[in-house]
Design a protein around this motif. Sequence first.
Motif, PDB file in Angstrom:
ATOM      1  N   UNK A 136       3.137  -3.074  23.906  1.00 56.25           N
ATOM      2  CA  UNK A 136       1.910  -2.768  23.143  1.00 56.25           C
ATOM      3  C   UNK A 136       1.212  -4.000  22.588  1.00 56.25           C
ATOM      4  N   UNK A 137       1.972  -4.975  22.066  1.00 54.47           N
ATOM      5  CA  UNK A 137       1.315  -6.150  21.481  1.00 54.47           C
ATOM      6  C   UNK A 137       0.569  -6.953  22.544  1.00 54.47           C
ATOM      7  N   UNK A 138       1.131  -7.000  23.758  1.00 55.22           N
ATOM      8  CA  UNK A 138       0.472  -7.743  24.838  1.00 55.22           C
ATOM      9  C   UNK A 138      -0.755  -6.993  25.353  1.00 55.22           C
ATOM     10  N   UNK A 139      -0.647  -5.675  25.422  1.00 54.88           N
ATOM     11  CA  UNK A 139      -1.791  -4.885  25.885  1.00 54.88           C
ATOM     12  C   UNK A 139      -2.949  -4.978  24.889  1.00 54.88           C
ATOM     13  N   UNK A 140      -2.637  -4.950  23.596  1.00 56.74           N
ATOM     14  CA  UNK A 140      -3.672  -5.070  22.579  1.00 56.74           C
ATOM     15  C   UNK A 140      -4.348  -6.434  22.649  1.00 56.74           C
ATOM     16  N   UNK A 141      -3.548  -7.477  22.795  1.00 52.99           N
ATOM     17  CA  UNK A 141      -4.113  -8.828  22.883  1.00 52.99           C
ATOM     18  C   UNK A 141      -5.039  -8.950  24.087  1.00 52.99           C
ATOM     19  N   UNK A 142      -4.636  -8.382  25.209  1.00 59.48           N
ATOM     20  CA  UNK A 142      -5.468  -8.427  26.406  1.00 59.48           C
ATOM     21  C   UNK A 142      -6.789  -7.690  26.182  1.00 59.48           C
ATOM     22  N   UNK A 143      -6.721  -6.540  25.527  1.00 55.48           N
ATOM     23  CA  UNK A 143      -7.938  -5.757  25.281  1.00 55.48           C
ATOM     24  C   UNK A 143      -8.910  -6.520  24.386  1.00 55.48           C
ATOM     25  N   UNK A 144      -8.380  -7.191  23.352  1.00 52.55           N
ATOM     26  CA  UNK A 144      -9.236  -7.963  22.447  1.00 52.55           C
ATOM     27  C   UNK A 144      -9.905  -9.112  23.192  1.00 52.55           C
ATOM     28  N   UNK A 186      10.967  -8.560  36.509  1.00 52.38           N
ATOM     29  CA  UNK A 186      12.376  -8.917  36.590  1.00 52.38           C
ATOM     30  C   UNK A 186      12.663  -9.959  35.525  1.00 52.38           C
ATOM     31  N   UNK A 187      13.632  -9.699  34.646  1.00 46.86           N
ATOM     32  CA  UNK A 187      13.946 -10.639  33.583  1.00 46.86           C
ATOM     33  C   UNK A 187      12.964 -10.539  32.436  1.00 46.86           C
ATOM     34  N   UNK A 188      13.124 -11.436  31.474  1.00 44.47           N
ATOM     35  CA  UNK A 188      12.287 -11.409  30.281  1.00 44.47           C
ATOM     36  C   UNK A 188      11.071 -12.309  30.442  1.00 44.47           C
ATOM     37  N   UNK A 189       9.921 -11.808  30.031  1.00 43.79           N
ATOM     38  CA  UNK A 189       8.699 -12.590  30.138  1.00 43.79           C
ATOM     39  C   UNK A 189       8.694 -13.759  29.158  1.00 43.79           C
ATOM     40  N   UNK A 190       8.132 -14.901  29.617  1.00 40.02           N
ATOM     41  CA  UNK A 190       7.967 -16.042  28.731  1.00 40.02           C
ATOM     42  C   UNK A 190       6.759 -15.862  27.817  1.00 40.02           C
ATOM     43  N   UNK A 191       5.896 -14.910  28.135  1.00 37.97           N
ATOM     44  CA  UNK A 191       4.662 -14.726  27.361  1.00 37.97           C
ATOM     45  C   UNK A 191       4.655 -13.352  26.704  1.00 37.97           C
ATOM     46  N   UNK A 192       4.461 -12.293  27.493  1.00 38.33           N
ATOM     47  CA  UNK A 192       4.295 -10.962  26.916  1.00 38.33           C
ATOM     48  C   UNK A 192       5.585 -10.375  26.387  1.00 38.33           C
ATOM     49  N   UNK A 193       6.736 -10.952  26.743  1.00 39.64           N
ATOM     50  CA  UNK A 193       8.000 -10.412  26.278  1.00 39.64           C
ATOM     51  C   UNK A 193       8.245 -10.632  24.805  1.00 39.64           C
ATOM     52  N   UNK A 234       3.025 -14.206  23.153  1.00 38.35           N
ATOM     53  CA  UNK A 234       1.687 -13.637  23.253  1.00 38.35           C
ATOM     54  C   UNK A 234       0.722 -14.357  22.323  1.00 38.35           C
ATOM     55  N   UNK A 235       1.182 -14.660  21.115  1.00 37.75           N
ATOM     56  CA  UNK A 235       0.330 -15.374  20.150  1.00 37.75           C
ATOM     57  C   UNK A 235      -0.048 -16.753  20.683  1.00 37.75           C
ATOM     58  N   UNK A 236       0.894 -17.416  21.333  1.00 36.00           N
ATOM     59  CA  UNK A 236       0.600 -18.735  21.901  1.00 36.00           C
ATOM     60  C   UNK A 236      -0.463 -18.631  22.989  1.00 36.00           C
ATOM     61  N   UNK A 237      -0.358 -17.597  23.824  1.00 36.48           N
ATOM     62  CA  UNK A 237      -1.352 -17.396  24.879  1.00 36.48           C
ATOM     63  C   UNK A 237      -2.725 -17.092  24.286  1.00 36.48           C
TER      64      UNK A 237
END
Length: 218
Positions: free
Chosen positions: A118-126, A191-198, A203-206
């Motif tokens: 959810x936090x990554x989807x919200x950031x993308x929408x903004x 596959x595995x844990x994301x370095x960004x959206x995980x 996500x904040x860094x992106x």
Amino acid sequence: MDIDVVLPCLNEADALAWVLERVPDGYRAIVVDNGSTDGSAAVAARLGATVVGEPRRGFGAACHAGLLAARGDVVCFMDADASLDPRQLPRVAGPVLDGRADLVLGRRVVKEAGAWPPHARLANAVLARLMRRRTGVPLRDLGPMRAARRADLLALELRDRRFGYPLEMVLRAAAAGWVVAETEVDYRARAGRSKVTGTVRGTARAIGDMRRVIRETA
């Protein structure tokens, strides 16, 4: 016509077989190893991909190294983590090949639980809303699967080498008068844990990188 597919890669050894085995005929995989420690480069080479090393860490650095190594008229980009299916690359490359668009992005449609936190989807929408206001381009997703002509991409002279690279591509393309479009693509749990959206921190860094790109391209 041969098409190059740039796959920025940082420790994706577990996903590469699934990804590379699905690259369609006529598409050449370029795996850009961005400092992996899990043998990703060796896995990619064994599976027949062209491997490019990019020692400078950064998503944009890896993407741009792949663009510079590409030789096809059309270049696609996508993540190497098995969240996107290479068999759907013709969906984004097709409108570029037939002249209907200059840049096409894959709008992600979630197909598995947990694919898009959810936090990554919200950031993308903004960020997508900010981009629409800035450019008038009606994109709803700044998705990582995309396609454009190599020469045109090089002419944009993209500068960002971090997570702002994908947004800068859209902003500069819109400013140059390109026809920018999107088409739906499936989005799976990676596959595995994301370095960004995980993580919220990733996500904040992106987001920070992308906000900086917006300011610098004003």
